[in-house]
Write a protein that holds these residues in place. Sequence first.
Motif, short mmCIF file in Angstrom:
data_model
loop_
_atom_site.label_atom_id
_atom_site.label_comp_id
_atom_site.label_asym_id
_atom_site.label_seq_id
_atom_site.Cartn_x
_atom_site.Cartn_y
_atom_site.Cartn_z
N ASP A 160 0.91 -1.21 -0.01
CA ASP A 160 0.00 0.03 0.13
C ASP A 160 0.72 1.38 0.04
O ASP A 160 0.12 2.10 -0.29
CB ASP A 160 -1.04 0.17 1.23
N HIS A 161 2.20 1.15 0.50
CA HIS A 161 2.93 2.48 0.45
C HIS A 161 3.50 2.77 -0.73
O HIS A 161 4.14 3.62 -0.96
CB HIS A 161 4.04 2.15 1.36
N LEU A 162 3.40 1.71 -1.79
CA LEU A 162 4.05 2.01 -3.36
C LEU A 162 3.09 2.93 -4.06
O LEU A 162 1.96 2.72 -4.00
CB LEU A 162 4.36 0.91 -3.85
N ASP A 163 3.49 3.75 -5.00
CA ASP A 163 2.86 4.53 -6.01
C ASP A 163 2.47 3.56 -7.00
O ASP A 163 2.82 2.37 -7.35
CB ASP A 163 3.71 5.46 -6.54
N HIS A 164 1.20 3.55 -7.43
CA HIS A 164 0.34 3.01 -8.07
C HIS A 164 -0.39 3.30 -9.51
O HIS A 164 -1.09 4.39 -9.28
CB HIS A 164 -0.51 2.03 -7.50
N VAL A 165 -0.23 2.75 -10.79
CA VAL A 165 -0.87 3.43 -11.96
C VAL A 165 -1.57 2.06 -12.46
O VAL A 165 -0.87 0.99 -12.78
CB VAL A 165 0.08 4.21 -12.76
N GLU A 166 -2.73 2.26 -12.71
CA GLU A 166 -3.61 1.24 -13.45
C GLU A 166 -4.57 2.03 -14.72
O GLU A 166 -4.52 2.96 -14.51
CB GLU A 166 -4.36 0.28 -12.46
N VAL A 167 -5.21 1.04 -15.26
CA VAL A 167 -6.32 1.67 -16.10
C VAL A 167 -7.78 1.03 -15.77
O VAL A 167 -7.70 0.17 -14.98
CB VAL A 167 -6.14 1.23 -17.54
N ALA A 168 -8.64 1.70 -16.28
CA ALA A 168 -9.98 1.40 -15.82
C ALA A 168 -10.66 -0.19 -16.68
O ALA A 168 -11.26 0.01 -17.52
CB ALA A 168 -11.16 2.44 -15.89
N ASN A 169 -9.90 -1.30 -16.07
CA ASN A 169 -10.18 -2.32 -16.73
C ASN A 169 -11.73 -2.83 -16.69
O ASN A 169 -12.38 -3.07 -17.65
CB ASN A 169 -9.29 -3.46 -16.33
N GLU A 170 -12.10 -2.87 -15.47
CA GLU A 170 -13.46 -3.35 -15.30
C GLU A 170 -14.42 -2.42 -16.07
O GLU A 170 -15.45 -2.81 -16.82
CB GLU A 170 -13.91 -3.40 -13.91
N ASP A 171 -14.50 -1.06 -15.89
CA ASP A 171 -15.36 -0.06 -16.74
C ASP A 171 -15.22 -0.50 -18.08
O ASP A 171 -16.39 -0.24 -18.64
CB ASP A 171 -15.06 1.48 -16.25
N GLY A 172 -13.93 -0.56 -18.62
CA GLY A 172 -13.94 -0.63 -20.04
C GLY A 172 -14.63 -1.90 -20.55
O GLY A 172 -15.27 -1.62 -21.69
N GLN A 173 -14.03 -2.89 -19.90
CA GLN A 173 -14.83 -4.28 -20.42
C GLN A 173 -16.56 -4.05 -20.15
O GLN A 173 -17.18 -5.15 -21.12
CB GLN A 173 -14.38 -5.53 -19.78
N TYR A 174 -16.87 -3.64 -19.12
CA TYR A 174 -18.27 -3.41 -19.14
C TYR A 174 -18.98 -2.64 -20.02
O TYR A 174 -19.99 -3.24 -20.70
CB TYR A 174 -18.44 -2.66 -17.60
N GLU A 175 -18.21 -1.36 -20.56
CA GLU A 175 -18.97 -0.68 -21.77
C GLU A 175 -19.09 -1.45 -23.03
O GLU A 175 -19.64 -1.30 -23.63
CB GLU A 175 -18.14 0.76 -21.58
N LEU A 176 -17.84 -2.23 -23.15
CA LEU A 176 -17.63 -2.89 -24.60
C LEU A 176 -18.91 -4.03 -24.65
O LEU A 176 -19.47 -4.37 -25.45
CB LEU A 176 -16.21 -3.62 -24.68
N THR A 177 -18.91 -4.70 -23.41
CA THR A 177 -19.94 -5.90 -22.97
C THR A 177 -21.40 -5.23 -23.25
O THR A 177 -22.28 -5.97 -24.12
CB THR A 177 -19.92 -6.61 -21.96
N ARG A 178 -21.58 -4.19 -22.73
CA ARG A 178 -23.08 -3.45 -22.75
C ARG A 178 -23.19 -3.10 -24.21
O ARG A 178 -24.49 -3.18 -24.71
CB ARG A 178 -23.09 -2.26 -21.89
N HIS A 179 -22.37 -2.69 -25.04
CA HIS A 179 -22.63 -2.32 -26.41
C HIS A 179 -23.05 -3.61 -27.26
O HIS A 179 -23.89 -3.39 -28.21
CB HIS A 179 -21.19 -1.92 -26.98
N LEU A 180 -22.49 -4.74 -26.82
CA LEU A 180 -22.69 -6.06 -27.72
C LEU A 180 -24.07 -6.53 -27.25
O LEU A 180 -24.90 -6.81 -28.15
CB LEU A 180 -21.50 -6.93 -27.48
N LEU A 181 -24.58 -6.36 -26.17
CA LEU A 181 -25.86 -6.66 -25.56
C LEU A 181 -26.89 -5.61 -26.09
O LEU A 181 -27.85 -6.10 -26.41
CB LEU A 181 -25.72 -6.74 -23.96
#
Length: 355
Positions: A160-181
């Motif tokens: 937890d003491h380390l700096d951290h960078v990630e991307v919005a993986n869950e949100d991105g896949q959610y929006e893509l899947t929602r587009h298909l559905l």
Amino acid sequence: MYDVAERSGVSIATVSRVYRNPDSVRAATRERVLAAARELGYVPSGNARGLASRSTGVLGLCFPDYADPDTADIEDDDAAMLYSDQIIRGMERAARRHGYALLIAASLEGGPESLVAKVAGRVDGFAVLARTVPTEELEVISRRRPVVMLAGPRADPSLDHLDHVEVANEDGQYELTRHLLHDHGLRRLAYVGVDDTSPDVEARFRGFRRACGEAGADTAAEPALRMPMMTQAEGARAADLLCDTDGERPEAFVFANDQMAVGALQALERRGVRVPDDVVVTGFDGIPLSRLVRPSLTTVRQPMVRLGEQAAELLIGRLRGQSGDEPVSLVLPVSVARRASCGCADTAAGTFGAV
């Protein structure tokens, strides 16, 4: 250095600044110093500078070897660039702006342990992709120099003491899947992940399940397939397995990354299965190759170059004392690229996820 200073008519301190922090020197002066250095064949000694300043002027990056042998025959270098290549490009670009070099260590499974100490001992700051380096080693390294974690959620409380960078993986896949559905009316979607429980891939699967659950589609607890590696060859094999499954074929193959999706497109073409008429195929990452395959690949574009740039900026901020005491945690937004492999014309939707 004395000779360069004398020939260019500046102080030794100015010569030093040209190499250590070039933006702090006027362009005309900088070029005069560099011209004198070229004439004299002068190259600054990193070892000598390190002894004087207790620094190396180098940042380190350690990640698993994601090389895909199936891209070896691609003549266009930009098209062949994969996820890790783009991160390297971003980190090197930002490091160079601040007068730093970049030392890279790419390892196969089981290899990072032997490289971590060597790389960490030669750099001022260290960026590492999640789960590449054992937690115990990262804790030791972080006592001596700044460390930034790239990708994957900060799941281990001891980091937890380390700096951290990630991307919005869950949100991105959610929006893509929602587009298909919702936009294409699909219901039978098959998610293809990886055996290794990658935190990024698992986050994407959570987004997939969330969108399916909200739409009343199948919400299996596990992906339809988990492949050993996220390569084109494994994507092709996954497509063959899904096509040969008893019962109705899924209406969409939703892959955890672009490399597998590209391999699936090739396998489906060999089988005479039309994309998107017979089955939809999607990926995740937005590597350059995803735009060039036919049909062009619907995917979630993550800011891979920016991921590398942010890692370098965080490390340099720590080294220069420009950051506070609290660890920094950044989530970079992603966007959905709607292309031909799902039946859309090439368009980009808005970005998703917090900055």
